[in-house]
Structures are given as C-alpha cells and as structure tokens.
Design a protein around this motif. Sequence first.
Motif, PDB file in Angstrom:
ATOM      1  N   GLN A  53     -13.201  -2.022   5.555  1.00  0.00           N
ATOM      2  CA  GLN A  53     -12.091  -2.000   4.599  1.00  0.00           C
ATOM      3  C   GLN A  53     -11.508  -3.405   4.523  1.00  0.00           C
ATOM      4  O   GLN A  53     -11.279  -4.045   5.545  1.00  0.00           O
ATOM      5  CB  GLN A  53     -11.022  -1.010   5.062  1.00  0.00           C
ATOM      6  CG  GLN A  53      -9.798  -0.935   4.148  1.00  0.00           C
ATOM      7  CD  GLN A  53      -8.886   0.214   4.529  1.00  0.00           C
ATOM      8  OE1 GLN A  53      -9.325   1.354   4.657  1.00  0.00           O
ATOM      9  NE2 GLN A  53      -7.618  -0.082   4.733  1.00  0.00           N
ATOM     10  N   ILE A  54     -11.291  -3.878   3.299  1.00  0.00           N
ATOM     11  CA  ILE A  54     -10.726  -5.219   3.104  1.00  0.00           C
ATOM     12  C   ILE A  54      -9.220  -5.108   2.932  1.00  0.00           C
ATOM     13  O   ILE A  54      -8.716  -4.173   2.310  1.00  0.00           O
ATOM     14  CB  ILE A  54     -11.367  -5.904   1.887  1.00  0.00           C
ATOM     15  CG1 ILE A  54     -12.891  -5.925   2.033  1.00  0.00           C
ATOM     16  CG2 ILE A  54     -10.852  -7.339   1.746  1.00  0.00           C
ATOM     17  CD1 ILE A  54     -13.611  -6.371   0.793  1.00  0.00           C
ATOM     18  N   GLY A  55      -8.493  -6.080   3.474  1.00  0.00           N
ATOM     19  CA  GLY A  55      -7.038  -6.027   3.500  1.00  0.00           C
ATOM     20  C   GLY A  55      -6.356  -6.351   2.188  1.00  0.00           C
ATOM     21  O   GLY A  55      -5.470  -7.221   2.153  1.00  0.00           O
ATOM     22  N   TYR A  56      -6.737  -5.652   1.127  1.00  0.00           N
ATOM     23  CA  TYR A  56      -6.037  -5.785  -0.150  1.00  0.00           C
ATOM     24  C   TYR A  56      -4.807  -4.882  -0.102  1.00  0.00           C
ATOM     25  O   TYR A  56      -4.731  -3.831  -0.758  1.00  0.00           O
ATOM     26  CB  TYR A  56      -6.951  -5.394  -1.310  1.00  0.00           C
ATOM     27  CG  TYR A  56      -8.178  -6.267  -1.450  1.00  0.00           C
ATOM     28  CD1 TYR A  56      -8.127  -7.638  -1.198  1.00  0.00           C
ATOM     29  CD2 TYR A  56      -9.399  -5.728  -1.850  1.00  0.00           C
ATOM     30  CE1 TYR A  56      -9.249  -8.446  -1.332  1.00  0.00           C
ATOM     31  CE2 TYR A  56     -10.524  -6.527  -1.997  1.00  0.00           C
ATOM     32  CZ  TYR A  56     -10.447  -7.873  -1.729  1.00  0.00           C
ATOM     33  OH  TYR A  56     -11.560  -8.668  -1.868  1.00  0.00           O
ATOM     34  N   VAL A  57      -3.821  -5.317   0.670  1.00  0.00           N
ATOM     35  CA  VAL A  57      -2.720  -4.437   1.056  1.00  0.00           C
ATOM     36  C   VAL A  57      -1.850  -4.003  -0.115  1.00  0.00           C
ATOM     37  O   VAL A  57      -1.252  -2.923  -0.089  1.00  0.00           O
ATOM     38  CB  VAL A  57      -1.866  -5.113   2.161  1.00  0.00           C
ATOM     39  CG1 VAL A  57      -1.123  -6.331   1.616  1.00  0.00           C
ATOM     40  CG2 VAL A  57      -0.898  -4.132   2.790  1.00  0.00           C
ATOM     41  N   ARG A  58      -1.816  -4.797  -1.178  1.00  0.00           N
ATOM     42  CA  ARG A  58      -0.957  -4.424  -2.305  1.00  0.00           C
ATOM     43  C   ARG A  58      -1.455  -3.182  -3.039  1.00  0.00           C
ATOM     44  O   ARG A  58      -0.700  -2.548  -3.765  1.00  0.00           O
ATOM     45  CB  ARG A  58      -0.790  -5.610  -3.263  1.00  0.00           C
ATOM     46  CG  ARG A  58       0.112  -6.682  -2.671  1.00  0.00           C
ATOM     47  CD  ARG A  58       0.399  -7.819  -3.623  1.00  0.00           C
ATOM     48  NE  ARG A  58       1.354  -8.740  -3.028  1.00  0.00           N
ATOM     49  CZ  ARG A  58       2.674  -8.655  -3.143  1.00  0.00           C
ATOM     50  NH1 ARG A  58       3.201  -7.684  -3.881  1.00  0.00           N
ATOM     51  NH2 ARG A  58       3.465  -9.529  -2.568  1.00  0.00           N
ATOM     52  N   ARG A  59      -2.705  -2.823  -2.851  1.00  0.00           N
ATOM     53  CA  ARG A  59      -3.190  -1.563  -3.419  1.00  0.00           C
ATOM     54  C   ARG A  59      -2.456  -0.366  -2.802  1.00  0.00           C
ATOM     55  O   ARG A  59      -2.461   0.716  -3.392  1.00  0.00           O
ATOM     56  CB  ARG A  59      -4.688  -1.398  -3.162  1.00  0.00           C
ATOM     57  CG  ARG A  59      -5.580  -2.419  -3.828  1.00  0.00           C
ATOM     58  CD  ARG A  59      -7.050  -2.044  -3.652  1.00  0.00           C
ATOM     59  NE  ARG A  59      -7.946  -3.043  -4.241  1.00  0.00           N
ATOM     60  CZ  ARG A  59      -9.253  -2.874  -4.418  1.00  0.00           C
ATOM     61  NH1 ARG A  59      -9.819  -1.724  -4.039  1.00  0.00           N
ATOM     62  NH2 ARG A  59     -10.003  -3.820  -4.952  1.00  0.00           N
ATOM     63  N   TYR A  60      -1.879  -0.575  -1.621  1.00  0.00           N
ATOM     64  CA  TYR A  60      -1.297   0.536  -0.864  1.00  0.00           C
ATOM     65  C   TYR A  60       0.221   0.623  -0.999  1.00  0.00           C
ATOM     66  O   TYR A  60       0.848   1.456  -0.360  1.00  0.00           O
ATOM     67  CB  TYR A  60      -1.686   0.403   0.618  1.00  0.00           C
ATOM     68  CG  TYR A  60      -3.181   0.436   0.832  1.00  0.00           C
ATOM     69  CD1 TYR A  60      -3.846   1.631   1.069  1.00  0.00           C
ATOM     70  CD2 TYR A  60      -3.933  -0.732   0.766  1.00  0.00           C
ATOM     71  CE1 TYR A  60      -5.214   1.670   1.250  1.00  0.00           C
ATOM     72  CE2 TYR A  60      -5.310  -0.707   0.943  1.00  0.00           C
ATOM     73  CZ  TYR A  60      -5.953   0.493   1.180  1.00  0.00           C
ATOM     74  OH  TYR A  60      -7.313   0.519   1.352  1.00  0.00           O
ATOM     75  N   GLY A  61       0.803  -0.264  -1.806  1.00  0.00           N
ATOM     76  CA  GLY A  61       2.236  -0.202  -2.043  1.00  0.00           C
ATOM     77  C   GLY A  61       2.616   1.054  -2.813  1.00  0.00           C
ATOM     78  O   GLY A  61       1.840   1.554  -3.638  1.00  0.00           O
TER      79      GLY A  61
END
Length: 351
Positions: free
Chosen positions: A120-128
């Motif tokens: 899993q890549i840390g595209y954290v803004r997808r999880y906001g």
Amino acid sequence: MSKVRIGVIGAGSISEMHLKAYAGNPEVELAAICDLNGERAKTKAEAYGAGKVFTDYKQLLADPDIDAVSVCTWNNSHAAISIAALEAGKHVLCEKPLCKTVEEALQVEAAVARSGKTLQIGYVRRYGTNVRVLKKFIDAGELGEIYYAKATCLRRLGNPGGWFSDIERSGGGPLIDLGVHIIDLCWYLMGKPRVKSISGNAYRKLGNRSHIQHLDYYKAADYNEHNTVEDLANALIRFENGASLLVDVSFTLQTKKDEFAVKLYGDKGGVEVEPELTIVTERHDTILNITPQIDHLTFDFERGFQNEIDHFIACCQGREQTISPVQDGVEMMKMLCGIYESAQAGEEIRF
C-alpha cells in the motif's frame, strides 16, 4: 483475528504519524523500530512500547515475528526496502513517493506480483473524511464526467532542507514531496485515467532562502543549507480520455502568502476539495454551493493517517483490498518523472 505485528523502518518525522496511528489500532502489536540512528530508534521504541530495535533493516526483515512494515525512509531507499520486505514475506505500507524512477516502480510492482503480499502506498489524502465523502458523490455520478482539475500547493517559504533538498536522496523538490499528494488526489478522484502527454517546467531561482528572518517553517531533522532541488514546478497533464490536470507546487516563491487549493470540474457539477469541501451544482436553473455537514471539511492529518493505517491492517488481515495499490505508484512515477523530463527537455513529452 490475531494482531498484526508491525515493524517501522525509519524513525524520522513522518514515522510519528504512523506510530500514533498504529498505537490507535487495537489489532496492532508494534514489534520493532529500525533507524540508522540507533538512539533515535530506541527513543521511539520506548515511547511506543516496541520490543525490538534495529539499525539494519535487513535484520528486522529477517525476524519471523514481524508480519508487516511501514517504510518511512528517504525516497531513494523506498524501492529497495519495499522489495526486500516483500521477498521476506511481509506486507508493506510504503510512504510516498513509491520510489524515484519508473524503472524502480516496475521492479516493485513485479515483486508484489511474485510475493502475493499487499503493498500500500502512502497516498494519505485519499483517506481523509472530506475525500471519502466526496468519492461517494462522484461514484454516484453527481459531478458527471470530470474533464478538468487544478491543484496548487505554493509555499512562499518552506524548503525543509536536509534530505528533502538533496536530490540524490529525495529525487526532487516540491514536485515529488508536495505535488505527489495533490496530483494523486486529483487523479484518483478523476477515475485514474491513463496519461497521454505532459508539458512541465521546473525552476531553481531562489534557493532555500535561508537568509529570510522572522518567519518560521518546518525544517528536517537533518536540516542544512545544501540545496539541489527545484524551487517551483508546474505542469499540464493530458489524459487519454481527454481530461486535463493543471498543477503548480513550490518550496519557496515570491508570493504574498501560501496557497493550497484542489478543484475538479465535471459536466454536472464541480467541487473544491481543499481548502474546504464545497460541491457546486445546478438545481431548477439555479447554481448551488453545497457544504456537506461533516466534522472535517479539510484534510485532518491525524484522522487521515488513522484511516490509512486502519485500512492497511484490514488488508494485512485479508478483509479488504488496498485502495492505494502498487499499480497506482507506477502511474504516479510516470507523471512525476514525466514532468521532470519535460522540464529538462523544454518540450512536451508523450506516452
């Protein structure tokens, strides 16, 4: 289910967000922390109750008691550590960007396929929360065909220095550090169309502006004034479905104030994702600006990271499939590297 035993590789600034989120998940056992700086790893391990400390990630990966790892190291080591972790039978959460080059991204993709493990890549803004809510509107067709997006992340002063400004370790400046988030966010919400062409620019005009006084900004733990990355990058990305994305990002710029905005436009409606979620549409021949009634209209870092970690743990346990797979990392590296390539060549490049 039994707890997922986690090792965190890299104990720098971003690891703090991972560690807090793992601590907030009852299905996690934080097993080990690794850092080249043994004292820093030990300090973090004591703070979060990790039982083991390493200075060599290969020793951590050889530990059969560890099920999965977070890779929170310099960008130039992401690919090698991720591949080694997959080959050791670990699930991987790799901080963005996935790596430095498209070639490395393809190597990581191949390792994922061989291993059968989750990366899993840390595209954290997808999880906001704001994005999760918006995604439901988009998937239901509320915006129609999204044909244009634009994203801006401009700092007037904010080169973190240290490894961030060392191109050998980082792979680039604001584009690969900040741009990766906002490009990914737009691309993800647009339905992840394939790239057709890129026209990009990168500028090194201002340096790190270390002479500026009376303004505070984030500095890396290894801050120094060495700087080999761009100040500013911008690009026009065209996709095969006819949509386009306009992006600009800076570490430093002669601008009045910092700017941060992410906007998408469809034939049935538009949206401002940041700085606050607002949906624009039409009803009865009248334009409406709709403000969803949610706790976080903008990205909330702690909640976003908690959601990301919770999702990763669910994937490790086989309950979900990651929404940030390695294939997305390959496409993102095509875009990031394409912008740098276009800037260097001074002309549009085509895929």
